[in-house]
Design a protein around this motif. Sequence first.
Motif, PDB file in Angstrom:
ATOM      1  N   LEU A  73     -52.039   3.672 -57.183  1.00  0.00           N
ATOM      2  CA  LEU A  73     -51.861   3.721 -58.476  1.00  0.00           C
ATOM      3  C   LEU A  73     -51.125   5.075 -59.101  1.00  0.00           C
ATOM      4  O   LEU A  73     -51.824   6.158 -58.086  1.00  0.00           O
ATOM      5  CB  LEU A  73     -52.517   3.579 -59.284  1.00  0.00           C
ATOM      6  CG  LEU A  73     -53.171   1.606 -58.954  1.00  0.00           C
ATOM      7  CD1 LEU A  73     -54.356   1.917 -60.159  1.00  0.00           C
ATOM      8  CD2 LEU A  73     -52.117   1.015 -59.815  1.00  0.00           C
ATOM      9  N   SER A  74     -50.440   5.497 -59.336  1.00  0.00           N
ATOM     10  CA  SER A  74     -50.100   6.710 -60.585  1.00  0.00           C
ATOM     11  C   SER A  74     -49.865   6.751 -61.552  1.00  0.00           C
ATOM     12  O   SER A  74     -49.330   5.264 -61.616  1.00  0.00           O
ATOM     13  CB  SER A  74     -48.809   7.326 -58.522  1.00  0.00           C
ATOM     14  OG  SER A  74     -48.531   8.174 -59.556  1.00  0.00           O
ATOM     15  N   ALA A  75     -48.510   7.222 -62.070  1.00  0.00           N
ATOM     16  CA  ALA A  75     -47.448   7.082 -63.037  1.00  0.00           C
ATOM     17  C   ALA A  75     -46.336   6.348 -62.801  1.00  0.00           C
ATOM     18  O   ALA A  75     -45.758   5.961 -63.402  1.00  0.00           O
ATOM     19  CB  ALA A  75     -47.760   8.210 -64.395  1.00  0.00           C
ATOM     20  N   VAL A  76     -45.737   6.604 -61.321  1.00  0.00           N
ATOM     21  CA  VAL A  76     -44.487   5.934 -61.527  1.00  0.00           C
ATOM     22  C   VAL A  76     -44.566   5.714 -60.340  1.00  0.00           C
ATOM     23  O   VAL A  76     -45.405   5.303 -59.083  1.00  0.00           O
ATOM     24  CB  VAL A  76     -43.777   7.351 -61.435  1.00  0.00           C
ATOM     25  CG1 VAL A  76     -43.658   7.907 -61.966  1.00  0.00           C
ATOM     26  CG2 VAL A  76     -43.946   8.499 -60.288  1.00  0.00           C
ATOM     27  N   GLU A  77     -43.604   4.889 -59.358  1.00  0.00           N
ATOM     28  CA  GLU A  77     -43.382   3.829 -58.359  1.00  0.00           C
ATOM     29  C   GLU A  77     -42.215   4.848 -57.159  1.00  0.00           C
ATOM     30  O   GLU A  77     -42.678   4.278 -56.395  1.00  0.00           O
ATOM     31  CB  GLU A  77     -42.934   3.357 -59.108  1.00  0.00           C
ATOM     32  CG  GLU A  77     -42.991   2.199 -59.852  1.00  0.00           C
ATOM     33  CD  GLU A  77     -42.459   2.311 -61.131  1.00  0.00           C
ATOM     34  OE1 GLU A  77     -41.286   3.009 -61.160  1.00  0.00           O
ATOM     35  OE2 GLU A  77     -43.100   2.262 -61.937  1.00  0.00           O
ATOM     36  N   THR A  78     -41.971   6.726 -57.897  1.00  0.00           N
ATOM     37  CA  THR A  78     -41.273   7.041 -56.630  1.00  0.00           C
ATOM     38  C   THR A  78     -42.154   8.626 -56.421  1.00  0.00           C
ATOM     39  O   THR A  78     -43.399   9.024 -57.246  1.00  0.00           O
ATOM     40  CB  THR A  78     -39.918   7.496 -57.473  1.00  0.00           C
ATOM     41  OG1 THR A  78     -40.252   8.076 -58.378  1.00  0.00           O
ATOM     42  CG2 THR A  78     -39.516   6.227 -57.638  1.00  0.00           C
ATOM     43  N   ALA A  98     -50.317   9.252 -52.821  1.00  0.00           N
ATOM     44  CA  ALA A  98     -50.031   7.537 -52.437  1.00  0.00           C
ATOM     45  C   ALA A  98     -48.746   7.225 -51.590  1.00  0.00           C
ATOM     46  O   ALA A  98     -49.349   6.538 -50.886  1.00  0.00           O
ATOM     47  CB  ALA A  98     -49.371   7.080 -53.425  1.00  0.00           C
ATOM     48  N   ALA A  99     -48.416   8.656 -51.351  1.00  0.00           N
ATOM     49  CA  ALA A  99     -46.981   8.155 -49.944  1.00  0.00           C
ATOM     50  C   ALA A  99     -47.657   8.711 -49.010  1.00  0.00           C
ATOM     51  O   ALA A  99     -47.790   7.474 -47.719  1.00  0.00           O
ATOM     52  CB  ALA A  99     -45.983   8.424 -50.268  1.00  0.00           C
ATOM     53  N   GLY A 117     -47.688   2.435 -52.383  1.00  0.00           N
ATOM     54  CA  GLY A 117     -47.968   3.104 -52.933  1.00  0.00           C
ATOM     55  C   GLY A 117     -46.618   4.518 -52.631  1.00  0.00           C
ATOM     56  O   GLY A 117     -46.315   5.014 -51.779  1.00  0.00           O
ATOM     57  N   PRO A 118     -46.316   5.258 -54.232  1.00  0.00           N
ATOM     58  CA  PRO A 118     -46.927   4.729 -55.206  1.00  0.00           C
ATOM     59  C   PRO A 118     -46.754   3.705 -56.161  1.00  0.00           C
ATOM     60  O   PRO A 118     -45.707   3.177 -56.041  1.00  0.00           O
ATOM     61  CB  PRO A 118     -46.970   6.412 -56.066  1.00  0.00           C
ATOM     62  CG  PRO A 118     -45.683   6.365 -55.450  1.00  0.00           C
ATOM     63  CD  PRO A 118     -45.406   6.348 -53.514  1.00  0.00           C
ATOM     64  N   LEU A 119     -47.508   2.870 -56.776  1.00  0.00           N
ATOM     65  CA  LEU A 119     -47.390   2.028 -57.672  1.00  0.00           C
ATOM     66  C   LEU A 119     -47.464   2.443 -58.850  1.00  0.00           C
ATOM     67  O   LEU A 119     -49.086   3.103 -59.031  1.00  0.00           O
ATOM     68  CB  LEU A 119     -47.612   0.228 -57.102  1.00  0.00           C
ATOM     69  CG  LEU A 119     -47.485   0.086 -55.670  1.00  0.00           C
ATOM     70  CD1 LEU A 119     -47.645  -1.234 -55.197  1.00  0.00           C
ATOM     71  CD2 LEU A 119     -45.895  -0.449 -55.394  1.00  0.00           C
TER      72      LEU A 119
END
Length: 211
Positions: A73-78, A98-99, A117-119
């Motif tokens: 998890l993160s706050a963004v998907e990129t 995450a990446a 991730g990130p997701l």
Amino acid sequence: LLRAVVHKEKGLRTGRRLTHVFVMDVPGLPHPLIITDAAINIAPDLKTKVDITQNAIDCAISIGIRTPKVGVLSAVETVNPDFARHMGGTKLPSSIDAALLSKMAERGQITGGLVDGPLAMDNAVDIAAARTKGITSEVAGRAEILVAPNLDAANMLAKQLTFISHAEAAGLVLGARVPIILNSRSDDDMSRLASCAVAALHHARISGFTE
């Protein structure tokens, strides 16, 4: 309790970092959901997150999930090394971690599960949200394990699921020679019983015991 576990001479340490999982039965969700790490590692670095992720995968396999899907998890998907344009100069290292975890899993440094991730939270657990954001992934929308950026995020997520969504949670410390039951002090009898059951299943598998 954990002071005795990490004792240099008589403790239960292995070469792996001790990490915590909540194995959660969330109403409306057709599979268990594992939240990690909500109780031990406050601000884990990448190396610690590798053990957090691997321990959670191992636990998921023990409870019958053949190939666990892990959303980091993160706050963004990129991947965003500099979030300054959006967050007033604040960086977002969780997206980079995450990446890296995702790539490490691709190369066999994390085994047994699918890691992506990130997701963000929505597209980690909701297929419609993942599709809306154009994310193509075997994990997005289907995550069975959620690896949070830090203890604050994981703990709040687990408590929200417990007290707002009325989920039941089993709590375990992993990475030692045996699983260690560690619940929240506010957990009810059912959660404590569930923790015993998950600990027994995990110990049986990692010890090679069969019924």
